[in-house]
Design a protein around this motif. Sequence first.
Motif, PDB file in Angstrom:
ATOM      1  N   PHE A  11       0.831  -1.200   0.000  1.00 38.52           N
ATOM      2  CA  PHE A  11       0.000   0.000   0.000  1.00 38.52           C
ATOM      3  C   PHE A  11       0.866   1.252   0.000  1.00 38.52           C
ATOM      4  O   PHE A  11       2.087   1.200   0.198  1.00 38.52           O
ATOM      5  CB  PHE A  11      -0.937   0.001   1.212  1.00 38.52           C
ATOM      6  N   ALA A  12       0.199   2.373  -0.228  1.00 42.94           N
ATOM      7  CA  ALA A  12       0.835   3.688  -0.193  1.00 42.94           C
ATOM      8  C   ALA A  12       0.221   4.484   0.954  1.00 42.94           C
ATOM      9  O   ALA A  12      -0.915   4.241   1.373  1.00 42.94           O
ATOM     10  CB  ALA A  12       0.650   4.417  -1.515  1.00 42.94           C
TER      11      ALA A  12
ATOM     12  N   LEU B 274       4.934   6.604   1.713  1.00 36.53           N
ATOM     13  CA  LEU B 274       5.223   5.212   1.385  1.00 36.53           C
ATOM     14  C   LEU B 274       4.531   4.885   0.069  1.00 36.53           C
ATOM     15  O   LEU B 274       3.434   5.377  -0.197  1.00 36.53           O
ATOM     16  CB  LEU B 274       4.715   4.268   2.486  1.00 36.53           C
ATOM     17  N   SER B 275       5.189   4.031  -0.718  1.00 41.46           N
ATOM     18  CA  SER B 275       4.605   3.638  -2.004  1.00 41.46           C
ATOM     19  C   SER B 275       4.898   2.169  -2.248  1.00 41.46           C
ATOM     20  O   SER B 275       6.051   1.733  -2.118  1.00 41.46           O
ATOM     21  CB  SER B 275       5.192   4.492  -3.138  1.00 41.46           C
ATOM     22  N   ASN B 276       3.843   1.420  -2.585  1.00 42.77           N
ATOM     23  CA  ASN B 276       3.975  -0.027  -2.778  1.00 42.77           C
ATOM     24  C   ASN B 276       4.714  -0.655  -1.603  1.00 42.77           C
ATOM     25  O   ASN B 276       5.550  -1.536  -1.749  1.00 42.77           O
ATOM     26  CB  ASN B 276       4.711  -0.345  -4.089  1.00 42.77           C
ATOM     27  N   PHE B 277       4.368  -0.210  -0.437  1.00 44.70           N
ATOM     28  CA  PHE B 277       5.081  -0.556   0.783  1.00 44.70           C
ATOM     29  C   PHE B 277       4.602  -1.896   1.323  1.00 44.70           C
ATOM     30  O   PHE B 277       3.399  -2.147   1.417  1.00 44.70           O
ATOM     31  CB  PHE B 277       4.864   0.549   1.819  1.00 44.70           C
ATOM     32  N   SER B 278       5.544  -2.754   1.696  1.00 43.81           N
ATOM     33  CA  SER B 278       5.229  -4.039   2.315  1.00 43.81           C
ATOM     34  C   SER B 278       5.849  -4.075   3.707  1.00 43.81           C
ATOM     35  O   SER B 278       7.067  -4.161   3.851  1.00 43.81           O
ATOM     36  CB  SER B 278       5.762  -5.207   1.475  1.00 43.81           C
ATOM     37  N   ALA B 279       5.011  -3.989   4.724  1.00 43.83           N
ATOM     38  CA  ALA B 279       5.506  -4.086   6.091  1.00 43.83           C
ATOM     39  C   ALA B 279       6.056  -5.479   6.367  1.00 43.83           C
ATOM     40  O   ALA B 279       7.006  -5.653   7.142  1.00 43.83           O
ATOM     41  CB  ALA B 279       4.384  -3.761   7.075  1.00 43.83           C
TER      42      ALA B 279
ATOM     43  N   GLY C 125      10.638   5.307  -0.559  1.00 44.51           N
ATOM     44  CA  GLY C 125      11.742   4.554  -1.123  1.00 44.51           C
ATOM     45  C   GLY C 125      11.311   3.123  -1.382  1.00 44.51           C
ATOM     46  O   GLY C 125      10.179   2.724  -1.087  1.00 44.51           O
ATOM     47  N   PRO C 126      12.217   2.301  -1.924  1.00 46.79           N
ATOM     48  CA  PRO C 126      11.871   0.904  -2.183  1.00 46.79           C
ATOM     49  C   PRO C 126      11.799   0.098  -0.899  1.00 46.79           C
ATOM     50  O   PRO C 126      12.324   0.515   0.140  1.00 46.79           O
ATOM     51  CB  PRO C 126      13.033   0.427  -3.070  1.00 46.79           C
ATOM     52  N   ASN C 127      11.131  -1.039  -0.956  1.00 47.00           N
ATOM     53  CA  ASN C 127      11.164  -1.958   0.177  1.00 47.00           C
ATOM     54  C   ASN C 127      12.596  -2.446   0.388  1.00 47.00           C
ATOM     55  O   ASN C 127      13.346  -2.610  -0.573  1.00 47.00           O
ATOM     56  CB  ASN C 127      10.246  -3.156  -0.080  1.00 47.00           C
ATOM     57  N   PRO C 128      13.013  -2.661   1.635  1.00 48.84           N
ATOM     58  CA  PRO C 128      14.402  -3.063   1.893  1.00 48.84           C
ATOM     59  C   PRO C 128      14.725  -4.426   1.294  1.00 48.84           C
ATOM     60  O   PRO C 128      13.843  -5.281   1.139  1.00 48.84           O
ATOM     61  CB  PRO C 128      14.490  -3.090   3.422  1.00 48.84           C
ATOM     62  N   SER C 129      15.983  -4.616   0.976  1.00 53.19           N
ATOM     63  CA  SER C 129      16.440  -5.886   0.418  1.00 53.19           C
ATOM     64  C   SER C 129      16.923  -6.801   1.527  1.00 53.19           C
ATOM     65  O   SER C 129      17.252  -6.365   2.633  1.00 53.19           O
ATOM     66  CB  SER C 129      17.572  -5.647  -0.589  1.00 53.19           C
TER      67      SER C 129
END
Length: 892
Positions: free
Chosen positions: A139-140, A149-154, A426-430
């Motif tokens: 979600f954003a 947040l954008s395309n965020f995955s907790a 930012g992007p989801n962490p790697s």
Amino acid sequence: MPKFSRSCFHAAMVVKYYNHAIINLLLSLATIFLISHTSHAQDRPLILNCGSPSSAKDADGRFWDPDDKFLAADTKFVIARADVQDPSLPSEVPYMTARIFQSEAKYQFPLKDSTSRTMLRLHFYPSSYPNFNISNSYFAVVAGGVTLLSNFSAYISAEALSQAYFIKEFFLAPSQSATLDVTFKPSGPQSFAFVNGIEVMPVPAIFNSDPALAGTVGAGMDATGATTVPISDSSMETMFRLNVGGRYISPVNDSDGLMRSWYDDSVYVYSAAVGVAMGANRSITYKTMPSYMAPLDVYSSYRSMGAYKDVNKKTNLTWVFQVDPNFMYMLRFHWCDSEMTRPNQRVFDVFINNRSAQYDVDVFGMTMATATPVKKDYVARVSDSSSELWVALRPTESVRSEFADVLLNGLEVFKLSDVAKANLAGPNPSLSDMMRKYRDGKTSFASDASAVSTVIITGAAGGACAVGLAFVVCVLVYQRKRRDPKAEGTTTWLPISWNSTSTSTTIKSSMSSRSQGGTTISSDAACNCRYFSLTEIKSATKNFDESNVIGVGGFGKVYKGVVDGHTMVAVKRSNPSSDQGINEFQTEIEMLSRLRHRHLVSLIGFCEDNGEMILVYDYMGQGTLREHLYKGNKIVLSWKQRLEICIGAARGLHYLHTGAKYTIIHRDVKTTNILLDDKWVAKMSDFGLSKTGPDMNKGHVSTVVKGSFGYLDPEYFRRQQLTEKSDVYSFGVVLFEVLCARPALNPSLPKEQVSLADWALRCARNGTLEEIIDPQLQGKMSQESLKKFMETAEKCLADHGTDRPSMGDVLWNLEFALQLHENPDHKKSHSTTTDSVDFQGQIDQNSIMAMHRSILNLEDDDDDDDEEARKHKKESDNPDEIFSQIVNPTGR
């Protein structure tokens, strides 16, 4: 009018006048009070427990209110409660309840002053929720027109960071609106948004005390070519907040009620040149600096390079941070020099990302006073080709200062929004390299077998060939038994897509394939324990019949079962609706497959068919220690039984700390993880959180805090540095739990008694410790034995790990307490030794070695259990043989 009457009239008019004045004054005061009271109420932060129907208090004593009245009209939502409470959660509030949105939803928060910044904190606990697959949540979040947040995955963020929960903190730029709109937008039709807690707080002029424009590091760093950044117009996200050289500062100890967390910096220090952490040698006061900039504890500790001038000139003190690429970052340096008394004594240069930020920094020269806090802001850009931010301090040679040294007290890193695009996302962490290794899988078992076969054919003969062939057979048997004909080509338990381009589709695909794949278990571990098919497990547990459930934990339910017709086992099955426990599952197998000891629970095997995570152990007939202390069990443990159980558990922990190849820290010592077999022999269990490896030999390992509240080492919690003394602290809580027969945490008690550890230490200081022991033990134990036991438990709870005894010392003292209980007649001749932690001065070297061999049992296995039990019984029946040299030093 007569004179007298005229006088009365004037007097009446005066009284009337003053009455009106008093009334007007009172009305004015009331108006001022109401305005002030209303203003104060509006200044209060909004602290919201999302999905909760009523107010609730967290572990810090803060009240969290319901969030429903701030939702926009016609908002659709689902209220859910997490299925599992992770032991690392600081409190149930606000993390165990969530508000879930399957379509766009908006919160509207009133703002009293739209000209000042607003701090927004979002709390996320990506656990499993009924009817929702948390891995599908993308979600954003947009607040005040800025995309946070954008395309965020907790879910991905928590797994990649190895955290059960986390907080996103933002400082939003002033706006002209009277309300702050915070919008949650699911990323797709199959996705959903959720949030557990929200804080909205007006903040003082934290970023407004400097000029509106902050200089950048290096010319032309801004995308427009400008060398300044409009800080006042930028929203920010807090990336790092460090108490450099000091301990963790909890939110309740932050200044001005801002509830910020200040973390230990040591995990970010680069290379072996870590410098020295020091404390101020004099008291610190704010003087001209506002108190809200940072708590005094930040300025009271610092990191420097040390006293070796020639070495310092050739090195830097460096920190490295992982950040999102293609953003501007503001770095706030907090300095306070409590040593220097004149200019040019300590002068150094500041570098950010290998560019000079400032030359000739002289902290005393900035303030012309000792022990005076000061801060300085710099801005740097991280390009799209990098994800690291480097900070380095180096002594300045050109000015010939008196000391070649540097200084830093605190450091904050904030990501700045792109003003034009209004974006902070930012992007989801790697994944880390280690997690990625597990994700991608190691070399296939087939290729392993092929490689081993080649080695055997080309270079082995005789006995070596036999060993190699046995290894190959073991691997191939494991491969054949675990393979599902429909699952060719699958890899590991861990989700496949963890990079920044992950989508809900790829995650769903990886999770569905997980049910057909296998865990990455080493060949060694596979050979040391048995692989069970799901059919065997279902047969053993009568298809997981609820009547066979003997326990429930964070990993899942534990069932009693029977395998091979007669062997009783305990079957621990992961919660099928939860994606948690993958790391714990693998750690448990890798750890216990290599360990065999009388006082460690034995792992028989595991099963991973059809997406299951199942562990099979020896059955412990008497259950957990906790259920025999205060769970209403009819069996009341005697003082001797309690001592013997504690001694057994201590032996198991002592073996983990000293007897294995590398130091092993259990990390979750508690009474539910001490199991008792049919003969009441204590065994340590549940190694899912354990840490091991050569890095432990450095004294500690830096790791995210995990464990069970009530047992957590406060030093580990503050510094995130795990040592074997963390287990000692937890074991100290266990000792008091055994002594007092009450839980480690009991919220129903008065506040000062909620934590058993705190309450026991307070009673020890007041000399009332004997008043809180289990009434069932009154008059049934030797006072000398009780005294030694209480002293040992109290030492285990020392605030600093260096002040705690080792598990070996704890074991000696518990053995001695048992001897004092069984042989009270000897106590008079040994009153001088009862206060000692270490009795090695009373024992010769041969006795020490013999006892350590008995304690460690390094090569103990199942075949030796009966012999060990007989030996243990013999020692218990005749304790004088072991302790004659302790109890009577002249007896030798």
